[in-house]
Structure formats: structure tokens, C-alpha cells
Scaffold this active site. Structure first.
Site, mmCIF file in Angstrom:
data_model
loop_
_atom_site.group_PDB
_atom_site.id
_atom_site.type_symbol
_atom_site.label_atom_id
_atom_site.label_comp_id
_atom_site.label_asym_id
_atom_site.label_seq_id
_atom_site.Cartn_x
_atom_site.Cartn_y
_atom_site.Cartn_z
ATOM 1 C CE LYS A 168 -1.709 2.325 3.036
ATOM 2 N NZ LYS A 168 -1.592 3.611 2.196
ATOM 3 C CB THR A 223 1.283 6.456 11.503
ATOM 4 O OG1 THR A 223 0.953 7.669 11.306
ATOM 5 C CG2 THR A 223 0.405 5.233 10.736
ATOM 6 C CD GLU A 241 13.516 0.901 9.257
ATOM 7 O OE1 GLU A 241 14.032 1.886 9.813
ATOM 8 O OE2 GLU A 241 14.039 -0.333 9.198
ATOM 9 C CB CYS A 275 13.527 8.705 7.494
ATOM 10 S SG CYS A 275 14.554 7.408 6.350
ATOM 11 C CD GLU A 371 10.793 13.114 11.105
ATOM 12 O OE1 GLU A 371 9.772 12.911 11.245
ATOM 13 O OE2 GLU A 371 11.500 12.520 10.301
HETATM 14 P P1 NAD Z 1 2.573 8.561 7.763
HETATM 15 O O1 NAD Z 1 2.781 7.675 9.075
HETATM 16 O O2 NAD Z 1 1.503 9.407 7.861
HETATM 17 O O3 NAD Z 1 2.010 7.660 6.649
HETATM 18 C C1 NAD Z 1 2.808 6.391 6.206
HETATM 19 C C2 NAD Z 1 1.816 5.341 5.631
HETATM 20 O O4 NAD Z 1 1.123 4.630 6.748
HETATM 21 C C3 NAD Z 1 1.083 5.974 4.484
HETATM 22 O O5 NAD Z 1 0.860 4.781 3.529
HETATM 23 C C4 NAD Z 1 -0.156 5.779 5.212
HETATM 24 O O6 NAD Z 1 -1.657 5.809 4.452
HETATM 25 C C5 NAD Z 1 -0.482 4.745 6.323
HETATM 26 N N1 NAD Z 1 -1.133 4.773 7.452
HETATM 27 C C6 NAD Z 1 -1.830 5.784 7.901
HETATM 28 N N2 NAD Z 1 -2.704 5.626 9.113
HETATM 29 C C7 NAD Z 1 -2.129 4.523 9.312
HETATM 30 C C8 NAD Z 1 -2.632 3.222 10.321
HETATM 31 N N3 NAD Z 1 -3.539 3.794 11.160
HETATM 32 N N4 NAD Z 1 -2.151 2.080 10.283
HETATM 33 C C9 NAD Z 1 -1.269 1.789 9.335
HETATM 34 N N5 NAD Z 1 -0.793 2.449 8.288
HETATM 35 C C10 NAD Z 1 -1.247 3.688 8.181
HETATM 36 O O7 NAD Z 1 3.940 9.141 7.370
HETATM 37 P P2 NAD Z 1 4.128 10.056 6.300
HETATM 38 O O8 NAD Z 1 4.008 11.461 6.718
HETATM 39 O O9 NAD Z 1 3.548 9.427 4.858
HETATM 40 O O10 NAD Z 1 5.870 10.005 6.219
HETATM 41 C C11 NAD Z 1 6.647 10.784 6.823
HETATM 42 C C12 NAD Z 1 7.144 10.033 7.791
HETATM 43 O O11 NAD Z 1 7.874 8.805 7.414
HETATM 44 C C13 NAD Z 1 8.575 10.912 8.712
HETATM 45 O O12 NAD Z 1 8.205 10.820 9.806
HETATM 46 C C14 NAD Z 1 9.762 10.160 8.288
HETATM 47 O O13 NAD Z 1 10.772 10.387 8.954
HETATM 48 C C15 NAD Z 1 9.264 8.963 8.229
HETATM 49 N N6 NAD Z 1 10.127 7.948 7.410
HETATM 50 C C16 NAD Z 1 10.763 7.110 8.054
HETATM 51 C C17 NAD Z 1 11.702 6.203 7.223
HETATM 52 C C18 NAD Z 1 12.763 5.238 8.032
HETATM 53 O O14 NAD Z 1 13.453 4.453 6.923
HETATM 54 N N7 NAD Z 1 12.816 5.356 9.075
HETATM 55 C C19 NAD Z 1 11.890 6.482 5.888
HETATM 56 C C20 NAD Z 1 10.897 7.373 5.298
HETATM 57 C C21 NAD Z 1 10.403 8.247 6.037
#
Ligand code: NAD
Length: 468
Positions: A168, A223, A241, A275, A371
Site C-alpha cells: 500500500k 502512526t 521504520e 527520514c 523532526e
Molecule cells: P504516515 O505515518 O502519515 O504514513 C505512512 C503510511 O502509513 C501511509 O501509507 C499511510 O497511508 C499509512 N497509514 C496511515 N494511517 C495508518 C494506520 N493507522 N495504520 C497503518 N498505516 C497507516 O507518514 P508520512 O507522513 O507519509 O511519512 C513521513 C514520515 O515517515 C516521517 O516521520 C519520516 O521520518 C518517516 N520515514 C521514515 C523512514 C525510515 O526508514 N525510518 C523512511 C521514510 C520516512
């Protein structure tokens, strides 16, 4: 452009409803996109469950070949995929092209791995063998900053281990992933890979689904906590992650002219939406002024614009929520520090914020402690490495960090005590498919990439036989 489809049980199908995907460079509708319903999620999981027994019984060679064919299909469509990625995500076309090739390379890397049996003990008393078996249906949930490369941390490893997958993408960047679904649909047996796009509303149902055995999630810490809670009931395996607040510690004796471009790249790549971007720079007082000046020059020279235009080095923020969040942090920083480059959005349409450098700011300010995930870097003056290390380690995040020094022994000593999943020395944010990656503290649980990342898609299985 398009039309785009979900991939369920080996067939492309329309969503039960449609949604719009915007181009963040002009805020216009880029394309219509399928929006999967709960019933379509259930259908995809049922297909994956049906496909599991046969897929998990295939040989590693069959799965390796599938990964290589997928890599070829992705690479073969690179110009088209890169263009799509730039249009939905915002990054410059050169970076998008790199992401597409990187994605294909990660599929190839996993095709080179194996999951051999290990003889734990073979003695007069017993013979003990450990094996790694697939888990079943696994979910891969991906954010919007690197839709393709982050997908490639998960999908090839899951498939190689013999699992079947529900993938997804994020609601604002689903198109390049759906295009890949179309490209690879005939490579795998029906149901082995299912791709569904949602309006940010199916994540909780995926996490709680009784027929999904594991959730591999990349996204925000907030999340991630929901994923962990949702997975608890069925004691589902999780890999998280999550967010980070990576510190770069620049020690006395570093050359600002040489170091500043590398710090700048580490902080501003993908307009800071990484990230493991440098999110706070701790710079020794002896070079502080010179470093601030160099960083400000680089920020002023950056070419911001639509990623499809030639010469653009930084694109827009990916979505309005993130754009407004970063503008809010910059507003706070006006009183907490001194803005010496950028500090504003650009005129007209698109979620553009000029790369921003803030000096004379310190811990306790939101811009340092939170962040930002955008094109703004606080530069903090330090007295020595110990001082910086204790501030770096005070964060509740622990994703990455870096030490910059000509004295490699001093750098190694500090690196060894940095409380993060990865520490780089004289570089930042370098990832490779063979190097395990994961976060400490609120930055995550488990690892991706490398043999360790592959192992996370398996269940350890031990056979312990008595010997006469
Ligand atoms: P997000 O948590 O809002 O969304 C990530 C994904 O989770 C999306 O596909 C979303 O639709 C889904 N999602 C939403 N609600 C959910 C739920 N209740 N259960 C399961 N999935 C759900 O994150 P974002 O805003 O899209 O991404 C930015 C964040 O991601 C930043 O904090 C960044 O640091 C982090 N990030 C981490 C890494 C890593 O490898 N550690 C890599 C890239 C981004």
C-alpha cells in the site's frame, strides 16, 4: 496519463471509487487514481492467502528469477516511471531517475541472497537444524517521500522469503507504485503481489487484519505507534521504520568549505523530506561563523522549481499538510534564532519553501527538538564533541547521525557512543541494499536491508533430533 488500476489476484481492476492525485509543484490534479474499498482489501488479502501455499513451496531459484524479471521491468520503464514520480512527489527528475534505478538495483540485490539451513549442533546427543520459513501474507506500508525505494526495502525481501504481499503506497504518491503493479503483474503467479491504493484510510484495517501475519511499515512515529497497537491482538510481526532527528556533529579542525556542501546535501536532498536527513547541525564554535556563511551561500544558490524543469535542484514539499507544518516551524524559529537564508515560501502555486538556514538557535526550540522533514536546517554552536553528543543523544529519536572530523579516532569514539541505528563519519544518509538499516528509540523497531532485513520476513524454525 493512466488510467491506473489496483492489482488484485493477478488482475488489474478499478477501485470501488476514485480519488485525485495532485502535482505538488502546481497544486493541479495530476491524475485520477483508484481508491480501494474495505471489500477490495479483503479480496486482496484472500488472494494473497490462497497464493501462499504454492508460492512458499517454490524454490529460491524461481523466486530469484521473479525478482530479476521485476528489476528488468522497472528499469525498462525508467524514463516513464521517473517522470511520474517527479510529477506526484515533486523531486527533481534526476533524483527521481536515481530512485527508479535504485529500486531496480534493490530487487537485484535481494535476488542474490539465500536463506540456508544452519546446523546449530551435530553432536553425539543431538542434531539441531535451524531454518527460516516464510510467514504468510505480509503487508508493506510506504510513505510519500520515497515511494519506490522504500517499497524496494520490503517487497523483494518478502517475496524472496516466500511470502505473499499486500503493498500500500501513501495516498498522495500512489501512481508510480500502481504503474509498477501494471509492469510486473504477469511475472508473479496471481495473488503473490497485490497493490492497493487508499485515501489514507485502510492502514488500520491492514494492521488489524486477521489474515496478515506481518506489517512492515515506514512512516511517522505517531502512526508507527498505532501500527504496533493494532498488531498486538494477533501478536503480528512488525518492522517499524519511523521518524528521526539526525544530528551532524562538526568538530574543531573541520574545513567549512569542504564540509558545508556535504552537510547541505545531507540536509536538503528531497527538500529535506528524508527520514535520515540532517535535521540539526552542531558546529564547533571555532568554525561556526564560517560554516553558517557557507551553508547560507549554498541555500541561496539552490534552484527551486518544478522537478521536470532542467537545472532544478530542489522541488516542492510533497503535500499541503507538510508544507504548512514546515512554515509553522520557520515562524517559531524567527524568534528563537536568526534566519540567514530562505525563510519564506515562494510566490504563486506549488508547495515551495526556499531552503532555510537558521543560526543562533539552540536545543529547546521546536525547530531543533522536532523532526521538521522539510528544507530548513538549524545550526547550533557547540564547545566540544561531548557537549554535542549529549545533546544529540537527548532526543527521543535515534535513527541516524554523523560525526565530521579530520581526527578519525575522535570521530570513532563519539560515533561509538551515539544512540542511533546508524552513525556515519564524514558523510551522512548513505544507504545501500547490503547494509542493515533501522532505528533506535522512537525511530523504530527491527531492521530492513541486508541479510538481517530478509530475516525479518521469516519465522525461525528449529528441528531438534535425538541421536541414539
Ligand atoms: P504516515 O505515518 O502519515 O504514513 C505512512 C503510511 O502509513 C501511509 O501509507 C499511510 O497511508 C499509512 N497509514 C496511515 N494511517 C495508518 C494506520 N493507522 N495504520 C497503518 N498505516 C497507516 O507518514 P508520512 O507522513 O507519509 O511519512 C513521513 C514520515 O515517515 C516521517 O516521520 C519520516 O521520518 C518517516 N520515514 C521514515 C523512514 C525510515 O526508514 N525510518 C523512511 C521514510 C520516512
Amino acid at each position: 496519463m493512466g488510467p491506473f488500476h489496483l492489482l488484485i489476484d493477478g488482475k488489474l481492476e478499478a477501485g470501488d471509487s476514485e480519488m485525485s492525485v495532485l502535482n505538488p509543484a502546481n497544486e493541479e490534479v495530476l491524475s485520477s487514481c483508484p481508491r480501494a474499498s474495505m471489500a477490495q482489501l479483503d479480496k486482496a488479502v484472500a488472494a494473497a492467502k490462497r497464493a501462499f501455499p504454492a508460492w512458499s513451496a517454490t524454490s529460491m531459484d524461481v523466486r530469484r528469477k521473479a525478482l530479476l524479471d521485476m528489476a528488468d521491468a522497472i528499469q525498462g520503464d525508467a524514463p516513464n516511471l521517473a517522470r511520474l514520480l517527479t510529477q506526484e512527489q515533486g523531486k527533481p527528475i534526476g533524483d527521481a531517475t536515481g530512485e527508479v534505478y535504485g529500486c531496480a538495483a534493490f530487487f537485484r540485490y535481494f535476488s542474490s541472497l539465500d536463506l540456508p539451513e544452519k546446523i546449530v549442533e551435530d553432536s553425539a546427543a543431538r542434531r539441531v537444524v535451524s531454518r527460516r520459513r516464510p510467514l504468510g501474507v505480509v503487508a508493506a506500508i510506504v510513505p510519500w517521500n520515497f515511494p519506490l525505494i522504500l517499497m524496494a526495502f520490503k517487497v523483494p525481501a518478502a517475496i524472496l522469503a516466500g511470502n505473499t504481499v499486500i503493498l500500500k503506497p501513501a495516498a498522495t504518491t500512489p501512481l508510480s507504485t500502481l504503474r509498477i503493479a501494471e509492469l510486473v503483474k504477469d511475472i508473479l503467479p496471481p495473488g503473490v503481489l497485490n497493490v492497493i491504493s487508499d485515501a489514507n484510510d485502510l492502514g488500520a484495517a491492514i494492521t488489524a487484519h486477521p489474515d496478515i501475519r506481518k506489517v512492515s511499515f515506514t512512516g511517522s512515529t505517531e502512526t508507527g505507534k498505532k501500527v504496533m497497537a493494532g498488531a498486538a491482538e494477533a501478536l503480528k510481526r512488525i518492522t517499524l521504520e519511523l521518524g528521526g532527528n539526525d544530528a551532524a556533529i562538526v568538530l574543531e579542525g573541520s574545513d567549512p568549505k569542504e564540509t558545508a556542501p556535504k552537510i547541505f546535501a545531507g540536509a536538503f536532498q528531497n527538500s529535506g523530506q528524508v527520514c535520515i536527513a540532517i535535521k540539526r547541525a552542531y558546529v564547533h564554535e571555532s568554525i561556526y561563523d564560517a560554516m553558517c556563511e557557507e551553508l547560507a551561500k549554498l541555500a541561496d544558490a539552490a534552484v527551486m522549481g518544478d522537478g521536470l524543469q532542467q537545472g532544478v535542484t530542489l522541488g516542492p514539499l510533497q503535500n499541503k499538510t507538510q508544507f504548512e507544518k514546515v512554515l509553522g516551524l520557520i515562524e517559531d524559529a524567527r524568534t528563537d534564532g536568526k534566519i540567514i537564508a530562505g525563510g519564506n515560501r515562494t510566490e504563486g502555486k506549488g508547495y515551495f519553501i526556499r531552503p532555510t538556514i537558521v543560526r543562533d538557535i539552540t536545543d529547546g526550540s521546536r525547530l531543533v527538538d522536532e523532526e521538521q522533514f522539510g528544507p530548513v536546517l538549524p545550526v547550533i554552536k557547540i564547545k566540544d564533541g561531548e557537549d554535542a553528543l549529549s545533546r544529540a543523544n537527548a532526543s527521543s529519536y535515534g535513527l541516524g547521525g554523523s560525526i565530521w572530523s579530520k581526527d578519525l579516532e575522535a570521530a570513532m569514539d563519539l560515533a561509538g557512543r551515539m544512540d542511533t541505528g546508524t552513525v556515519w563519519i564524514n558523510k551522512h544518509a548513505e544507504l545501500a541494499p547490503n547494509i542493515p538499516f533501522g532505528g533506535a528509540k522512537l525511530s523504530g523497531i527491527g531492521n530492513e536491508l541486508g541479510e538481517e532485513g530478509l530475516a525479518e520476513f521469516t519465522q525461525m524454525h528449529v528441528i531438534n533430533m535425538a541421536k541414539a
